[in-house]
Design a protein around this motif. Structure first.
Motif, mmCIF file in Angstrom:
data_model
loop_
_atom_site.group_PDB
_atom_site.id
_atom_site.type_symbol
_atom_site.label_atom_id
_atom_site.label_comp_id
_atom_site.label_asym_id
_atom_site.label_seq_id
_atom_site.Cartn_x
_atom_site.Cartn_y
_atom_site.Cartn_z
ATOM 1 N N SER A 206 0.907 5.836 11.331
ATOM 2 C CA SER A 206 -0.372 5.214 11.651
ATOM 3 C C SER A 206 -0.672 5.285 13.144
ATOM 4 O O SER A 206 -1.803 5.078 13.574
ATOM 5 C CB SER A 206 -0.379 3.759 11.192
ATOM 6 N N ASP A 207 0.361 5.604 13.945
ATOM 7 C CA ASP A 207 0.212 5.675 15.394
ATOM 8 C C ASP A 207 0.387 7.118 15.860
ATOM 9 O O ASP A 207 1.415 7.755 15.584
ATOM 10 C CB ASP A 207 1.255 4.777 16.073
ATOM 11 N N THR A 226 -4.381 15.100 11.544
ATOM 12 C CA THR A 226 -4.998 13.811 11.228
ATOM 13 C C THR A 226 -5.620 13.879 9.841
ATOM 14 O O THR A 226 -6.350 14.820 9.519
ATOM 15 C CB THR A 226 -6.079 13.453 12.253
ATOM 16 N N ARG A 228 -7.565 11.347 6.734
ATOM 17 C CA ARG A 228 -8.226 10.075 6.457
ATOM 18 C C ARG A 228 -7.747 9.575 5.094
ATOM 19 O O ARG A 228 -7.975 10.212 4.068
ATOM 20 C CB ARG A 228 -9.740 10.263 6.434
ATOM 21 N N ASP A 230 -7.540 6.089 2.648
ATOM 22 C CA ASP A 230 -7.956 4.702 2.390
ATOM 23 C C ASP A 230 -8.709 4.104 3.581
ATOM 24 O O ASP A 230 -8.501 2.948 3.974
ATOM 25 C CB ASP A 230 -6.745 3.822 2.057
ATOM 26 N N GLY A 231 -9.569 4.901 4.192
ATOM 27 C CA GLY A 231 -10.411 4.405 5.255
ATOM 28 C C GLY A 231 -9.762 4.296 6.617
ATOM 29 O O GLY A 231 -10.350 3.735 7.549
ATOM 30 N N ARG A 232 -8.556 4.829 6.771
ATOM 31 C CA ARG A 232 -7.913 4.772 8.080
ATOM 32 C C ARG A 232 -7.279 6.121 8.385
ATOM 33 O O ARG A 232 -6.969 6.904 7.482
ATOM 34 C CB ARG A 232 -6.852 3.669 8.136
ATOM 35 N N ASP A 233 -7.057 6.372 9.675
ATOM 36 C CA ASP A 233 -6.447 7.624 10.098
ATOM 37 C C ASP A 233 -4.939 7.574 9.910
ATOM 38 O O ASP A 233 -4.286 6.570 10.228
ATOM 39 C CB ASP A 233 -6.761 7.907 11.577
ATOM 40 N N LEU A 234 -4.399 8.674 9.391
ATOM 41 C CA LEU A 234 -2.960 8.836 9.234
ATOM 42 C C LEU A 234 -2.575 10.126 9.937
ATOM 43 O O LEU A 234 -3.241 11.153 9.787
ATOM 44 C CB LEU A 234 -2.596 8.913 7.749
#
Length: 269
Positions: A206-207, A226, A228, A230-234
């Motif tokens: 996540s970081d 990068t 996307r 579930d609505g967040r960047d991985l």
């Protein structure tokens, strides 16, 4: 054999078995050489917890009785990283034993695996879940890979036939054998117009900084991508690409040896 099974609270991934059952628990039907299927006089009960539907990385798997299971596909093997750890049945992984992992067959069970490159055949005890990798139908212990002549290749095309329940004593005992000729394989799929690309995913973070640090420790063929989810960047650490699965599998094994327990092989990107 691929920490993944911990995701489904079954056990560490591995395809393991105890070495050598007591000789009295196994036998062959008929005479004059190895038969089509062994007779198990003292079958182990199916471990009920391993027959529940489970989910890994968003995909559902539904174990079931499959008496006519007969499939052709890719196999891989693993060893040191999981040696001695528990499998889905509660048995310990012995990397030198003749064992395997499968996603949906009853556990523990027996399968006949044939290396379609050389015709070598072995009977293996299936007592774990996996492999959760694209285009793989079975994961072999190191001992099974040696028996089938696959230790150098890392991955290979095999035929897997379900034989039935495994013996209660653990291992496969006198069931080990080899055939001079392989059973006729099913027709291979038509080749694609462009060669497949194979990558190894060596982690997802996540970081971004943590992902960059991990990538720098794994060599020059590593990069951070990068995605996307579930609505967040991985941030995924990717190694590759390779044009063949064997080279990518060797890289995956190398990443695991450097501590990346959940390294995955990804094809068709």
């Amino acid at each position: 054999m691929n920490g993944l099974v911990r995701i489904i609270k079954v056990s560490a991934i591995g395809a393991a078995g105890l070495l050598m059952a007591a000789c009295g628990s196994l036998g062959f039907a008929g005479g004059g050489g190895p038969p089509a299927a062994p007779v198990v006089r003292d079958p182990a009960p199916i471990v009920s917890g391993t027959m529940r539907p489970y989910q890994v990385r968003g995909r559902w798997y539904r174990p079931s009785e499959q008496p006519d299971y007969d499939e052709t596909g890719m196999a891989s093997w693993y060893g040191d990283a999981f040696n001695g750890k528990p499998t889905a049945t509660g048995e310990r992984f012995d990397m030198h034993g003749l064992s395997a992992a499968h996603k949906t067959l009853p556990l523990p069970g027996l399968v006949e695996v044939t290396n379609l490159a050389n015709g070598r055949t072995a009977v293996l005890r299936v007592n774990d879940r996996g492999p959760f990798v694209d285009d793989r139908i079975i994961d072999l212990s190191r001992g099974a890979a040696e028996e089938l002549g696959m230790i150098q290749q890392g991955v290979g095309r095999v035929r897997v036939r379900y034989l039935g329940p495994a013996p209660r004593g653990g291992g496969v005992g006198d069931l080990r054998y080899a055939r001079r000729e392989a059973p006729a394989p099913r027709p291979a799929p038509a080749p694609t117009e462009r060669p497949a690309s194979y990558w190894v995913q060596a982690g997802a973070y996540s970081d971004r900084t943590a992902a960059q640090i991990a990538a720098e420790s794994l060599g020059e063929r590593t990069r951070v991508e990068t995605a996307r989810v579930d609505g967040r960047d991985l941030y995924r650490v990717m190694i590759g690409p390779w044009s063949d699965a064997n080279s990518a599998e060797r890289a995956r094994q190398g990443a695991m040896a450097r501590g990346v327990r959940d390294a995955l092989l990804i094809s068709g990107r």
